[in-house]
Design a protein around this motif. Structure first.
Motif, PDB file in Angstrom:
ATOM      1  N   ARG A 196     -79.570  36.289  44.400  1.00 14.64           N
ATOM      2  CA  ARG A 196     -79.434  36.041  42.955  1.00 14.64           C
ATOM      3  C   ARG A 196     -79.390  37.379  42.328  1.00 14.64           C
ATOM      4  N   SER A 219     -77.983  40.056  43.785  1.00 14.55           N
ATOM      5  CA  SER A 219     -76.611  40.549  43.874  1.00 14.55           C
ATOM      6  C   SER A 219     -75.702  39.753  43.088  1.00 14.55           C
ATOM      7  N   PHE A 220     -75.941  38.322  42.868  1.00 11.89           N
ATOM      8  CA  PHE A 220     -75.018  37.647  41.809  1.00 11.89           C
ATOM      9  C   PHE A 220     -75.050  38.527  40.638  1.00 11.89           C
ATOM     10  N   THR A 223     -73.042  41.718  40.520  1.00 12.77           N
ATOM     11  CA  THR A 223     -71.567  41.339  40.623  1.00 12.77           C
ATOM     12  C   THR A 223     -70.838  40.853  39.389  1.00 12.77           C
ATOM     13  N   ASN A 262     -75.191  38.081  50.370  1.00 10.05           N
ATOM     14  CA  ASN A 262     -75.475  37.091  51.132  1.00 10.05           C
ATOM     15  C   ASN A 262     -75.958  37.758  52.435  1.00 10.05           C
ATOM     16  N   VAL A 285     -65.560  40.182  43.180  1.00 11.46           N
ATOM     17  CA  VAL A 285     -66.541  39.153  43.438  1.00 11.46           C
ATOM     18  C   VAL A 285     -66.784  38.948  44.842  1.00 11.46           C
ATOM     19  N   LEU A 344     -70.695  39.357  46.418  1.00 15.10           N
ATOM     20  CA  LEU A 344     -71.375  38.127  46.923  1.00 15.10           C
ATOM     21  C   LEU A 344     -71.422  38.002  48.433  1.00 15.10           C
TER      22      LEU A 344
END
Length: 745
Positions: A19, A21-22, A25, A390, A382, A386
């Motif tokens: 989350r 990293s999201f 981004t 991950n 993106v 992501l």
């Protein structure tokens, strides 16, 4: 509910790192859309790096510069020149076979002599005088020259700051109607208008515009992020019409081509050069929706052939250097030219930008930022953010770093190769920045969440630099690199007389105490007068004035330092006498001149110091005090800067060891406003010195003896008496310059 909590613990909370990293981004994506300044600056920096790494661009010799340079100003006169002189330049270039001549200048007002004629001609009644006045009108001469040739491109400027009256604006544009570019290809859905629009123009005089066929604007806009010029406004819009730049118009004339525009859904897309009288394209130039092209710089300033206008006017230019070429007439002389900062050069003449554009067009060698690059950039951001996020939540920080470096390297190499091979500018800062920030964000989060106790590491730095140097380094970090700059400064050398014999009489402890008592106040005096301590050399002090903070009165500050050192020395001598310590004296040498100042040494160890012949001469002058029994000797260059405010006497005209040219040296005695004693002997000494140099040695001896009568300890007078006696026995050669040559340092 329990099942929901268990699911959250097992899945949602497990992905907390993901989350992070999201969110990172998403933040980078928003920054990209709104073009955040930091990333834009980084992107421009990566673009400049790619530009320097690309293959060597072919300069070619189709476009050359007729330069208004320093030589031209020297031979022809101060610029601006009379208009008839510019007409002569055009005639000369035409005679040499120039295919097209571009004028990177504006003649918006009447020539000064033409203004005078305007005032007096209305009072002439004689037709002969009126005709002669018209023939003498320099503006008319230039206008006739422009009318005579059909290959001259007249420069002008669109004013983005000051909108004009619409009627006046239209009238100015109508004079340049012949250069308007038609929109020949329009795709469905294209906007009615595109490109940079202007509402004001600075045209040439109507007299010139009416007699010219081609026109080209020279508007250029630097990137607001860092002030560098990367884009060239190839096409500008005024109302519903489009107008070419100077470089584009010259390329069109050189290729015997007509110009046309192509528009798509985004706006302006391409500029076409068609074979004259047809729609057969010769060249297609990619532009952005604002009508700009990326400048594919061939190199730094002066990459193209330059010709001095002085040489052109004086017929010193060969025909093969001009024939069939595009020639831009513009300024390169200091203070005249339009200075630009480019990715390859921080001092780049604006005139040479047009040469680069012409070369790009002729060689079909363009850099491009395709319309699809934004979609590609966002997709890469993106994907990189992501996917990397991950992966990172499953790896340790070390392994995450091991994964990150190859990803960054691979992306960097790929984007650089696309730029070098295809000329495409694809964003680098945002995708790579996303990877780095995601790595940092996830790593920090893992560190914070997994480590309950943190170790706080504190570091301390000790500075061994003078505060002024530290301030300079803060303003200019490049000072920490090797090398320096050349400045006019003043250097000071001081040394204790007979220090070796003094040290032999003292114990090591007493010697150290004596040096500390002496050097400490002397250094304080040095800093008081804005001096920079270079180094201690045992009992000697070396200092300089005028760096790292440069000030114009460096010579005066050095003189004040030397005089105050002597004053302090007299106080110390009284103290040492009470303590039973030896009485010491010092000699001081001052010289002013050009010196290299900066960090000298190796890549790992260096000192902030000065070097050069002027420094060496200062050292020689300090030692010269021993010969004359003086305490402060200054050079003639130092004397020239301080002569009005100090009391001094000329000592000699000498050639010191290691120097070819003789110099005059002076003994510095006191400051005028602070003098506490008189120096009546100076007048008699200078009189005696004049007699000596006039080879009237008997009279000189008598005059020097009168000096000794008032000042028995005056060693220079004793020296000149001995020299005069020697020269009476063995007269000097004819002619004799009076120079005394030192054979020792």
């Amino acid at each position: 509910m329990k099942k929901l909590v268990d699911f959250a613990k097992a899945h949602v909370l497990k992905l907390t790192g993901f989350r992070v990293s999201f969110m990172i981004t998403l933040g980078i994506l928003i920054a990209y859309i709104f073009q955040v300044g930091l990333f834009e600056r980084l992107e421009l920096l990566t673009y400049d790096t790619r530009l320097k790494q690309r293959k060597k661009v072919d300069v070619g010799h189709e476009a050359v510069l007729a330069a208004i340079d320093e030589q031209s100003l020297k031979e022809i006169g101060r610029f601006p020149w009379p208009r008839n002189k510019m007409a002569q330049v055009i005639d000369k270039l035409e005679a040499l076979g120039a295919k097209v001549i571009g004028l990177d200048m504006i003649w918006a007002e009447r020539d000064s002599s033409s203004k005078i004629l305007d005032e007096f001609v209305p009072y002439f009644s004689d037709p002969f005088l009126i005709r002669k006045a018209k023939e003498a009108d320099r503006d008319v001469i230039l206008a006739d020259t422009l009318k005579k040739y059909e290959n001259v491109v007249l420069g002008y400027f669109f004013d983005a700051e000051s909108p004009q009256d619409p009627a006046e604006f239209k009238e100015s544009l109508d004079m340049m109607a012949a250069s308007r570019i038609p929109t020949l290809l329009v795709k469905q859905g294209s906007p009615k208008q595109s490109g940079i629009a202007y509402e004001g123009v600075v045209p040439n005089l109507k007299l010139f515009s009416q007699n010219s066929r081609f026109f080209g604007h020279f508007n250029m806009d630097n990137d607001i992020e860092d002030g560098k010029l990367r884009w060239y406004t190839l096409v500008a819009r005024a109302g519903d019409e489009y107008y070419p730049s100077l470089g584009l118009q010259m390329a069109g004339v050189l290729m015997d081509a007509t110009l046309g525009l192509e528009m798509d859904e985004s706006g302006l897309a391409k500029v076409h050069l068609y074979k004259k009288g047809t729609l057969e394209p010769l060249h297609t130039i990619p532009v952005d929706p604002e009508g700009r092209m990326l400048i594919n710089y061939v190199g730094k300033a002066e990459s193209f052939d330059h010709m001095s206008i002085a040489d052109i006017v004086a017929d010193r230019v060969k025909r093969e250097d001009v024939e069939g070429k595009a020639v831009i007439v513009g300024a390169t002389a200091t203070g005249l030219y339009d200075l630009r900062v480019t990715p390859l050069d921080e001092k780049f003449p604006g005139t040479e930008v047009h040469l680069n554009v012409i070369s790009n067009i002729l060689h079909n060698d363009y850099l491009k930022r395709p319309h699809w690059y934004r979609l590609m950039d966002m997709g890469v951001i993106v994907l990189a953010g992501l996917v990397l996020g991950n992966i990172l939540v499953r790896l340790s920080a070390v392994w995450g770093f091991v994964i990150l470096i190859p990803l960054l390297t691979a992306y960097y190499i790929a984007i650089v190769q696309v730029f070098i091979r295809q000329g495409y500018w694809i964003s680098m800062a945002y995708p790579m920045g996303c990877m780095v920030i995601v790595f940092l964000g996830v790593t920090v989060y893992r560190y914070v969440s997994e480590e309950k106790e943190k170790k706080k590491i504190k570091g301390a730095f000790q500075s061994y630099l003078d505060p002024a140097v530290v301030s300079k380094v803060t303003e200019n970090p490049d000072m920490l690199k090797l090398g320096g700059e050349r400045l006019e400064m003043t250097v000071l050398f001081s040394d204790v007389r007979d220090f070796t014999s003094i040290s032999e009489k003292l114990t090591p402890e007493a010697l150290v105490h004596l040096l500390n008592v002496y050097l400490s106040p002397m250094t304080d005096i040095l800093f008081k007068h804005s001096g920079t301590l270079d180094k201690y050399m045992g009992d000697a002090i070396m200092a300089f004035y005028g760096a790292p903070i440069h000030y114009p009165d460096h010579a005066a500050k050095a003189c004040d330092t030397a005089l105050e050192m002597l004053q302090k020395l007299r106080e110390l001598q009284a103290q040492w006498e009470k303590e039973g310590l030896p009485k010491i004296n010092i000699g001081i040498g001052l010289n002013t001149g050009p010196m290299s100042v900066g960090n000298m040494g190796s890549n790992t160890r260096f000192n902030y110091t000065v070097m050069g012949d002027a420094v060496n001469l200062g050292s020689r002058l300090e030692g010269t005090n021993k010969n004359y029994g003086t305490q402060i000797i200054i050079s003639e260059s130092t004397y020239a800067q301080v002569k009005d405010n100090y009391i001094y006497r000329e000592l000699d005209f000498v050639r010191v060891k290691g120097k070819k040219e003789p110099i005059r040296i002076y003994e510095l005695l006191s400051k005028k406003d602070g003098a506490t004693h008189t120096f009546d002997f100076i007048g008699e000494f200078q009189k005696a010195l004049g007699l000596y140099r006039a080879q009237q040695f008997e009279d000189a001896i008598k005059s020097f003896e009168r000096v000794l009568k008032d000042r028995p300890e005056d060693k220079p007078s004793t020296i000149y008496i001995q020299r005069s006696q020697d020269l009476m026995k063995q007269p000097p050669p004819d002619p004799w310059d009076g120079v005394y040559v030192f054979t020792t340092k």
